[in-house]
Design a protein around this motif. Structure first.
Motif, PDB file in Angstrom:
ATOM      1  N   VAL A  89      35.729  18.351  44.526  1.00 29.17           N
ATOM      2  CA  VAL A  89      34.270  18.235  44.407  1.00 29.17           C
ATOM      3  C   VAL A  89      33.926  17.512  43.118  1.00 29.17           C
ATOM      4  CG1 VAL A  89      32.150  19.543  44.046  1.00 29.17           C
ATOM      5  CG2 VAL A  89      33.735  20.220  45.847  1.00 29.17           C
ATOM      6  N   GLU A  90      34.562  17.923  42.019  1.00 35.59           N
ATOM      7  CA  GLU A  90      34.234  17.301  40.736  1.00 35.59           C
ATOM      8  C   GLU A  90      34.592  15.819  40.753  1.00 35.59           C
ATOM      9  OE1 GLU A  90      35.737  19.282  37.296  1.00 35.59           O
ATOM     10  OE2 GLU A  90      35.279  17.575  35.991  1.00 35.59           O
ATOM     11  N   GLU A  91      35.785  15.550  41.249  1.00 34.94           N
ATOM     12  CA  GLU A  91      36.258  14.173  41.295  1.00 34.94           C
ATOM     13  C   GLU A  91      35.317  13.294  42.120  1.00 34.94           C
ATOM     14  OE1 GLU A  91      40.269  12.535  43.057  1.00 34.94           O
ATOM     15  OE2 GLU A  91      40.617  14.303  41.795  1.00 34.94           O
ATOM     16  N   ALA A 107      29.083   9.058  40.668  1.00 40.23           N
ATOM     17  CA  ALA A 107      28.182   8.989  39.515  1.00 40.23           C
ATOM     18  C   ALA A 107      27.071  10.011  39.607  1.00 40.23           C
ATOM     19  CB  ALA A 107      27.609   7.577  39.377  1.00 40.23           C
ATOM     20  N   LEU A 108      27.402  11.191  40.128  1.00 36.47           N
ATOM     21  CA  LEU A 108      26.384  12.234  40.286  1.00 36.47           C
ATOM     22  C   LEU A 108      26.738  13.474  39.476  1.00 36.47           C
ATOM     23  CD1 LEU A 108      23.800  12.540  41.968  1.00 36.47           C
ATOM     24  CD2 LEU A 108      25.156  13.639  43.743  1.00 36.47           C
ATOM     25  N   GLN A 144      19.634  10.589  44.748  1.00 33.54           N
ATOM     26  CA  GLN A 144      20.697  11.553  44.475  1.00 33.54           C
ATOM     27  C   GLN A 144      21.300  12.063  45.780  1.00 33.54           C
ATOM     28  OE1 GLN A 144      18.348  14.198  42.082  1.00 33.54           O
ATOM     29  NE2 GLN A 144      19.488  13.678  40.224  1.00 33.54           N
ATOM     30  N   GLN A 145      20.417  12.321  46.750  1.00 35.01           N
ATOM     31  CA  GLN A 145      20.921  12.823  48.035  1.00 35.01           C
ATOM     32  C   GLN A 145      21.858  11.802  48.674  1.00 35.01           C
ATOM     33  OE1 GLN A 145      18.287  14.616  50.858  1.00 35.01           O
ATOM     34  NE2 GLN A 145      17.060  15.643  49.320  1.00 35.01           N
ATOM     35  N   GLN A 146      21.492  10.498  48.569  1.00 36.94           N
ATOM     36  CA  GLN A 146      22.355   9.492  49.165  1.00 36.94           C
ATOM     37  C   GLN A 146      23.688   9.415  48.416  1.00 36.94           C
ATOM     38  OE1 GLN A 146      23.153   8.335  51.801  1.00 36.94           O
ATOM     39  NE2 GLN A 146      21.961   6.496  52.285  1.00 36.94           N
ATOM     40  N   ARG A 147      23.622   9.541  47.099  1.00 41.09           N
ATOM     41  CA  ARG A 147      24.887   9.511  46.358  1.00 41.09           C
ATOM     42  C   ARG A 147      25.726  10.744  46.687  1.00 41.09           C
ATOM     43  NH1 ARG A 147      23.390   9.081  40.574  1.00 41.09           N
ATOM     44  NH2 ARG A 147      21.209   9.049  41.234  1.00 41.09           N
ATOM     45  N   LEU A 148      25.021  11.867  46.936  1.00 41.10           N
ATOM     46  CA  LEU A 148      25.737  13.073  47.352  1.00 41.10           C
ATOM     47  C   LEU A 148      26.436  12.818  48.693  1.00 41.10           C
ATOM     48  CD1 LEU A 148      26.319  16.111  46.912  1.00 41.10           C
ATOM     49  CD2 LEU A 148      24.312  16.566  48.304  1.00 41.10           C
ATOM     50  N   CYS A 149      25.757  12.125  49.581  1.00 40.50           N
ATOM     51  CA  CYS A 149      26.373  11.823  50.870  1.00 40.50           C
ATOM     52  C   CYS A 149      27.597  10.936  50.682  1.00 40.50           C
ATOM     53  CB  CYS A 149      25.373  11.138  51.798  1.00 40.50           C
ATOM     54  SG  CYS A 149      24.086  12.245  52.351  1.00 40.50           S
ATOM     55  N   ALA A 208      16.920   3.490  42.551  1.00 37.51           N
ATOM     56  CA  ALA A 208      18.000   4.213  43.220  1.00 37.51           C
ATOM     57  C   ALA A 208      18.932   3.238  43.909  1.00 37.51           C
ATOM     58  CB  ALA A 208      17.415   5.193  44.233  1.00 37.51           C
ATOM     59  N   THR A 209      18.351   2.184  44.483  1.00 37.78           N
ATOM     60  CA  THR A 209      19.164   1.170  45.153  1.00 37.78           C
ATOM     61  C   THR A 209      20.150   0.549  44.176  1.00 37.78           C
ATOM     62  OG1 THR A 209      17.343   0.693  46.656  1.00 37.78           O
ATOM     63  CG2 THR A 209      19.076  -0.963  46.490  1.00 37.78           C
ATOM     64  N   ALA A 210      19.662   0.217  42.990  1.00 37.06           N
ATOM     65  CA  ALA A 210      20.517  -0.411  41.989  1.00 37.06           C
ATOM     66  C   ALA A 210      21.701   0.486  41.655  1.00 37.06           C
ATOM     67  CB  ALA A 210      19.701  -0.705  40.728  1.00 37.06           C
ATOM     68  N   ARG A 211      21.432   1.769  41.555  1.00 39.38           N
ATOM     69  CA  ARG A 211      22.515   2.679  41.196  1.00 39.38           C
ATOM     70  C   ARG A 211      23.558   2.747  42.307  1.00 39.38           C
ATOM     71  NH1 ARG A 211      21.415   7.662  37.601  1.00 39.38           N
ATOM     72  NH2 ARG A 211      23.641   7.303  37.609  1.00 39.38           N
ATOM     73  N   ILE A 212      23.079   2.750  43.534  1.00 38.79           N
ATOM     74  CA  ILE A 212      24.024   2.788  44.653  1.00 38.79           C
ATOM     75  C   ILE A 212      24.879   1.516  44.641  1.00 38.79           C
ATOM     76  CG2 ILE A 212      24.250   2.848  47.175  1.00 38.79           C
ATOM     77  CD1 ILE A 212      23.098   5.410  46.476  1.00 38.79           C
ATOM     78  N   GLU A 213      24.214   0.388  44.342  1.00 36.80           N
ATOM     79  CA  GLU A 213      24.968  -0.873  44.322  1.00 36.80           C
ATOM     80  C   GLU A 213      26.045  -0.855  43.237  1.00 36.80           C
ATOM     81  OE1 GLU A 213      22.161  -4.060  44.089  1.00 36.80           O
ATOM     82  OE2 GLU A 213      21.360  -3.641  46.087  1.00 36.80           O
ATOM     83  N   GLU A 214      25.687  -0.307  42.073  1.00 39.31           N
ATOM     84  CA  GLU A 214      26.694  -0.156  41.007  1.00 39.31           C
ATOM     85  C   GLU A 214      27.865   0.672  41.518  1.00 39.31           C
ATOM     86  OE1 GLU A 214      25.047   1.659  37.484  1.00 39.31           O
ATOM     87  OE2 GLU A 214      23.393   0.203  37.530  1.00 39.31           O
TER      88      GLU A 214
END
Lengths: 629, 272, 392
Positions: free
Chosen positions: B145-147, B153-154, B173-178, B203-209
């Motif tokens: 989970v941590e890894e 990046a959450l 955050q939810q999308q990054r959690l997914c 949020a989009t930018a973060r997902i792209e990163e």
């Protein structure tokens, strides 16, 4: 200029037509509130008035000594139980050991009776001929008598004579009985030797058992005598007290009635009214004296009972030829200490009983809600104890839910997630169609079919180990619970299926995309997400089951008593009564305004409250837990 | 536990040489109505390992359908059918009878258009995939989970409230959690179906990163209708139109010097 | 072709997506099997019950000869069955009227071992008629109130406390056990002195208000309806109201908003809009609702047990009813009736098991089930058909 946008139309009482129409529809909608309110009102109104009447009734039973006499009655009833067990054991043992002899004696007795009934004329002729000492006539009479007897004996139906089939496997004994009967002289009443022999054999063989039985039977005689004496006294005190209570009202009614009629009828009414004496206070203290004084007799009677019955039970044989007899005697021995303990307790309590203790209001409530008896059709005393009805309803509902919940949730999961499209198209409507089956039909099925199936198959070895099996009563809580389960299935299934359907598709997609199997998805995502809906479905299923009437009325057995908890899980196979059943059964026979009538309304109110609570809880659950999706 | 170690230990997972394609689609046609009409027609393309490949094209061109073919999510539609051709992943025809879709999905993860965390805690969401594989060891789960959350990046944002509901997080955050949930099972390939379409620009930018970072460990296939995004995140781009693959090449070539007119029209914004 | 074979070899060795572990597969299979078993077990129970009743009930109703239906069963009311042996030792079973006729026709006939069984003879005409009356009156009242209430809730009401309260009341009303409705009906409709009857001799003690009606010698007496058809029907109406309201609302909701807007935009008043642009399109749904209601009402026993039903009456409600005109109507409405579910309760629950009663029992239950399930089927079919059709 004309005003273009002005409201048109006639007005009535300041409202136009449209408002009236709206008001009309609104009124009809509001009717549902009115109805709900009226239901509450009527239930509460009748139910609440139960308590004062109940209080009055309790006070009366106390002051008339009925309460005290109840101790004696309970003791005598429990004693009677032991006596009947003893008798059963005795006859079982008798049959096992001397079945043939008993068959001989009984069958001969039946023949005797038949001869006396059917050959009466011939017997009279014979007797006359014997008195007259005319040999020719005597011969003729004897011949006639013997012919009649022979006809009776030959025509007699074996099954009817030997009604318990004791001689069914012993043709020889049967033939001897027939012969003995054919040559029986009913005038002289001479019992043939071999019948007498059989009788002696029986009496001698069972002598010690017989003695113990006699001891047990006689031990309670003083108590039973005391009971019948006290019952009469207490009942008369109560009747007089009630007459006294209503005296002034009756007098008034009679006088009023007299006003309306003329002549003789008037005189009669006035005379009757004159007979009614209105006392300031009913002399309970005076009247109760014999009952209070009887306590000494009571203690003595119980002491005799105790001593003799212990001796009697001690003398019961310990070796048996019959298994049921052995079981019964074992039961008696097991019950004995409890019985003695209960006797002691009862004596102690009755010693402390006082006729003039103040009965408070609370007890009229607690005696209803925690009372374990519900007796309404007895002349002696009406008792309203709600507990057996409540437990009956609850146990039946639990049985129903235990069956219905796994079935319907499983079916809902299967239909919603695992089955093929084709299966869905017929399973869903089929299960929903169950809802249309009227409960009376299910009750009918229970009484006509399911009861017999249970009775027949519950003794087969592969299920007879289940608690409560093999079943001894055709109509019982299990039977009712099974049928109610079927009634609850469509409710739970439909609501569960809806709840599963409402789980967003994305949940299952996400789970499947992570490599979970269909079943894992259902287990770990779909069911947890739908759990509030499922819970609400189960609750509403419970509501449906607990309020159901006809099935339990027909199938539950209608025996008002607390279940015997000692049977463990086996209680499910016992008969019981229910809240709904008692209303349906007794409501038609009560007149309005009586204590009984109000008691039934109180049961109705409790039922109403329970189902309302369940309903509201289900709605709350759906609202509170259901909005994450 | 033997069967689970296969998927949790990357060393044991089947490997392909870096120059070989990890996904090879060969003449694939696909239909949603048992073959009456083909939604995808004769598609052939090879997706290299360790790269980000973008599928672009106007709505209804079949790019999402193709993506869902790659982990057989289309199995959920009763009438879906691969009419011709084959898809090989790691050298295995994924529609072969001895392939279990459930096993396949453990290797080919997916992130959906609309973020869809379960109504459970953050921790349970990430651990879900491992749990369905039968892993109960708390230590392994904690670590995974941590890894995963760190990779997504959450971790920094949620490490203090792992037990609170996932539904309390913001959309991004939810999308990054997914995404964390997807990579927790250590798939070889991560499919992303317009992962940013429901998110705001930040949020989009973060997902792209995040996608750029994940590229090191996973092969990523991303469907997007946002051409800037495709240029930013992908190494190679495939352009679809009306169920057919029009052009497939290095991203710079597709956007800088496409060889087919249709592609040029689309990327320069003349239609779609 | 060595290349190809090596390729297949390689694949079979290293297929990374081989099937699930057998443990997981077995677990999935078992669970699915169990769920499927549950589902089909439920269906099997239903089939068993319906099958048993049909198996024993259908032969009572249908015959192999013309007219193929046991007409006696539908043209006679329940009566006593006489069973006896004639001189040849044959067992004969006759309904009471046939038995009387038989005795009259053969005054010298030998009648041996005569047994009588109450309610076992005749047919179920009386109960059928009684149930029909109860259902009819109940539905008239329930539909009138139910449709109006649904129109209010769906067309007029604005969100607010009043509507919330009404909806809450309806929802809770739906969960009240039917026997409680029976209690309520007993206390309210039967004995509340607000319901009037026309009668020749009013019950002075109960009556709240008695109005003499000149020139006749009757009275309009407010003394409650007593145990009667009308009290039973009213009780049933109260019980079925939530069902009717919900179903009517559903059918009103199915009418697209555009119809209303178009109508209002053309200058119709609210009521005109409802009458011309909503109700016509909701009618099929309302019809379905009423059939659904009939199913519910016809099947209920508990609410009518002590408000309307009587075990045996001998006559149909309109036979030998006294009075004329309004009195006659009032007398018909305020008498007890036989009802099919109550008849079933009587013959199966109150009488001891006896083979002579079985025909009557299974026959009544079969007819009853046929009627109720028939109506339910019609409502299901209608509903699904309207749902399909109503895609505006």
């Amino acid at each position: 200029m004309a005003k273009h946008f002005e409201r048109k139309g006639r007005r009535l009482l300041g409202f136009n037509l449209q408002s009236w129409i709206k008001g009309f529809f609104g009124g009809n909608a509001g009717l549902s509130i009115v109805i709900l309110f009226l239901i509450c009102l009527f239930l509460v109104l009748e139910a609440v008035r139960f308590f004062p009447s109940h209080h009055q009734e309790l006070k009366l039973s106390q002051k008339s000594g009925q309460e005290y006499v109840d101790y004696v009655i309970r003791e005598a009833d429990e004693y009677q139980n032991l006596v009947s067990f003893t008798n059963q054991a005795y006859f079982q043992e008798l049959d096992a050991r001397f079945g043939i002899e008993r068959g001989v004696v009984d069958s001969f007795g039946v023949f005797q009776g038949m001869i006396e009934d059917d050959a009466g004329d011939e017997m009279d002729g014979l007797e006359e001929a014997r008195d007259e000492e005319d040999p020719a006539a005597l011969k003729e009479a004897e011949a006639a008598y013997q012919a009649a007897v022979a006809r009776i004996v030959n025509e007699a139906d074996r099954k009817m004579v030997d009604s318990f089939g004791r001689l069914a496997e012993n043709d020889e004994a049967w033939r001897s009985v027939k012969e003995a009967a054919s040559s029986y002289d009913a005038v002289e009443e001479e019992i043939p030797a071999f019948v007498e022999e059989a009788e002696t054999k029986m009496t001698e063989g069972m002598a010690s058992f017989e003695e113990a039985k006699a001891l047990i039977s006689s031990s309670g005689v003083p108590l039973k005598d005391l009971r019948s004496k006290l019952v009469k006294i207490a009942a008369s005190i109560k009747d007089d007290a009630i007459a006294d209570l209503t005296a002034s009202a009756r007098k008034e009614a009679l006088l009023e009635g007299a006003e309306k009629v003329e002549g003789e009828a008037r005189e009669a009414k006035l005379a009757e009214a004159g007979k009614i004496v209105i006392q300031d206070e009913f002399p309970f203290a005076e009247r109760i004296k014999p009952i209070v004084a009887a306590h000494g007799d009571h203690v003595a009677a119980v002491a005799t009972l105790r001593e003799k019955i212990q001796e009697g039970i001690g003398r019961l044989p310990s070796e048996f030829s019959s298994e049921p007899a052995e079981k019964l005697v074992g039961k008696i021995r097991k019950l004995e200490p409890k019985f003695i303990e209960a006797l002691d307790e009862s004596i102690e309590e009755s010693g402390q009983w006082k006729w003039d203790d103040e009965i408070d209001w609370v007890s009229s409530v607690t005696k209803f809600f925690f009372g374990k008896d519900w007796t309404t059709n007895s002349e002696w005393r009406q008792v309203y104890g709600f507990l057996p009805l409540f437990t009956g309803s609850i146990i039946i509902s639990l049985i129903a839910l235990c069956i219905a919940v796994p079935l319907s949730i499983g079916a809902a999961i299967y239909v919603n997630r695992l089955s093929t499209k084709w299966e869905q198209t017929f399973i869903k409507p089929a299960i929903e169609m169950i809802q249309a089956i009227p409960s009376i039909v299910l009750g009918f099925f229970g009484i006509m079919v399911l009861g017999n199936i249970l009775l027949e198959y519950s003794s087969s070895p592969w299920i007879s180990w289940l608690p409560g099996f093999p079943i001894t009563e055709r109509l019982n809580m299990l039977n009712a619970g099974m049928l109610l389960a079927l009634m609850a299935v469509p409710t739970i299934f439909t609501l569960c299926e809806d709840a599963l359907n409402n789980v967003p598709r994305s949940f299952s997609e996400a789970s499947l995309a992570l490599g979970a199997s269909k079943l894992q998805t259902v287990n770990k995502v779909i069911v947890p997400a739908a759990i509030s809906g499922i819970l609400a479905a189960v609750l509403l299923g419970l509501g449906r089951v607990i309020g159901e009437t006809m099935v339990v009325l027909l199938v539950a057995g209608n025996k008002i008593s607390m279940p015997e908890w000692s049977a463990g899980l086996g209680v499910i196979a016992q008969p019981s009564h229910t809240m709904t059943g008692i209303i349906a059964q007794e409501m038609g026979e009560v007149s309005s305004g009586t204590l009984h009538y109000r008691a039934l309304f109180l049961v109705g109110l409790v039922l109403f409250t329970i189902s309302l609570t369940i309903n509201v809880a289900a709605q709350k659950i759906i609202k509170r837990l259901g909005n994450h999706a | 536990m033997t069967e689970t170690s296969v998927t949790t230990d990357p060393a044991a997972a089947p490997s392909v040489a870096s120059n070989e394609p990890i996904i090879a689609i060969d003449d694939l046609s696909f239909s949603y109505d048992l073959g009456k009409t083909n939604t995808l027609r004769n598609i052939s393309l090879e997706i290299p390992a360790g790269k980000v490949t973008a599928f672009i094209g106007p709505s209804g061109c079949g790019k999402s359908t193709l993506l869902r073919c790659l982990n057989r999510m289309n199995d959920l539609v009763d009438t879906a059918k691969v009419t011709t051709g084959r898809i090989s992943i790691l050298g295995q025809d994924i529609n072969a009878p001895d392939v279990e879709a459930i096993e396949l999905r453990k290797h080919v993860g997916m992130v959906f258009q609309k973020y869809n965390p379960f109504p459970k805690s953050i921790y349970e969401n990430v651990a879900y995939g491992l749990r369905v594989q039968g892993i109960k060891n708390k230590g392994i789960l904690d670590q995974a989970v941590e890894e995963s959350l760190q990779k997504a990046a959450l971790w920094g944002e949620v490490k203090d409230r792992l037990d609170s509901s996932a539904l309390g997080l913001s959309g991004g955050q939810q999308q990054r959690l997914c995404i964390a949930r997807t990579i927790a099972v250590k798939p070889r390939i991560v499919l992303m179906d317009e992962p940013c379409s429901a998110l705001d620009p930040i949020a989009t930018a973060r997902i792209e990163e995040l996608i750029a970072e994940l590229q090191e460990d996973f092969t990523i296939v991303i469907v997007t209708h946002n051409m800037q995004q495709a240029t930013r995140v992908s190494d190679r781009t495939a352009f679809f139109y009306l169920g057919e693959l029009i052009e497939y090449d290095e991203t710079q070539i597709i956007f800088g010097n496409p060889s087919i007119k249709q592609t040029e029209d689309y990327v320069s914004g003349r239609f779609g | 072709m060595p290349e190809k074979s090596s390729a297949t070899d390689a694949r079979s060795v290293q297929n990374p997506f081989r099937s699930l572990s057998s443990k997981q597969k077995v677990r999935d299979g078992i669970a699915t099997g169990v769920f499927a078993f549950f589902t089909y077990f439920i269906l099997a129970c239903v089939v068993l019950i319906l099958g048993k009743i049909t198996y024993d009930g259908a032969p009572v109703i249908f015959q192999s000869e013309a007219p193929f239906v046991n007409t006696d069963f539908f043209s006679k009311s329940p009566m006593t069955l006489h069973e006896f042996y004639n001189e040849d030792g044959e067992m004969i079973r006759l309904d009471k009227d046939d038995f009387d006729a038989y005795k009259k026709a053969n005054p010298d006939a030998v009648i041996r071992d005569e047994h009588t069984f109450s309610y076992a003879g005749g047919g179920i005409l009386g109960p059928l008629v009684g149930t029909a009356m109860l259902v009819l009156f109940c539905m008239v009242a329930a539909l009138f109130i139910g449709i109006s209430a649904a129109i209010y809730l769906n067309e007029y009401a604005k969100k607010g406390r009043v509507v919330n309260a009404i909806r809450l009341a309806i929802m809770n009303l739906a969960g009240v056990p039917s026997i409680v409705f029976g209690l309520f009906g007993f206390a309210f409709f039967c004995f509340s002195p607000i319901f009037p009857v026309f009668t020749g001799n009013p019950d002075w003690e109960k009556s709240l208000l008695t109005i003499p009606l000149w020139p006749s010698d009757g009275y309009l007496s407010f003394q409650g309806w007593g145990n009667s058809v009308i009290a039973g029907a009213a009780t049933l109406a109260v019980m079925v109201l939530p069902v009717i309201i919900a179903a009517c609302e559903e059918s009103l909701k199915a009418v697209p908003k555009g119809f209303r807007e178009a109508s209002l935009a053309l200058g119709a008043t609210k009521w005109q809009c409802i009458r011309t642009a909503v109700l016509p399109y909701a009618t099929p749904g309302i019809l379905t609702a009423s059939i659904l209601g009939i199913t519910r009402v016809a099947g209920e026993t508990a609410p009518i047990m002590f408000t309307a039903a009587v075990a045996s009456k001998g006559k149909l409600p309109w036979q030998d009813t006294e009075g004329s005109g309004l009195y006659w109507v009032s007398n018909v409405l305020t008498q007890k009736v036989e009802a099919l579910p109550y008849h079933i309760y009587t013959v199966s629950g109150k009488l001891p098991a006896n083979e002579a009663l079985d025909d009557m029992r299974y026959g009544s239950v079969f007819v009853f089930l046929l009627l109720v399930i028939g109506f339910a089927m019609i409502s299901v079919v209608l509903r699904s058909r309207f749902r399909k059709k109503l895609k505006w």
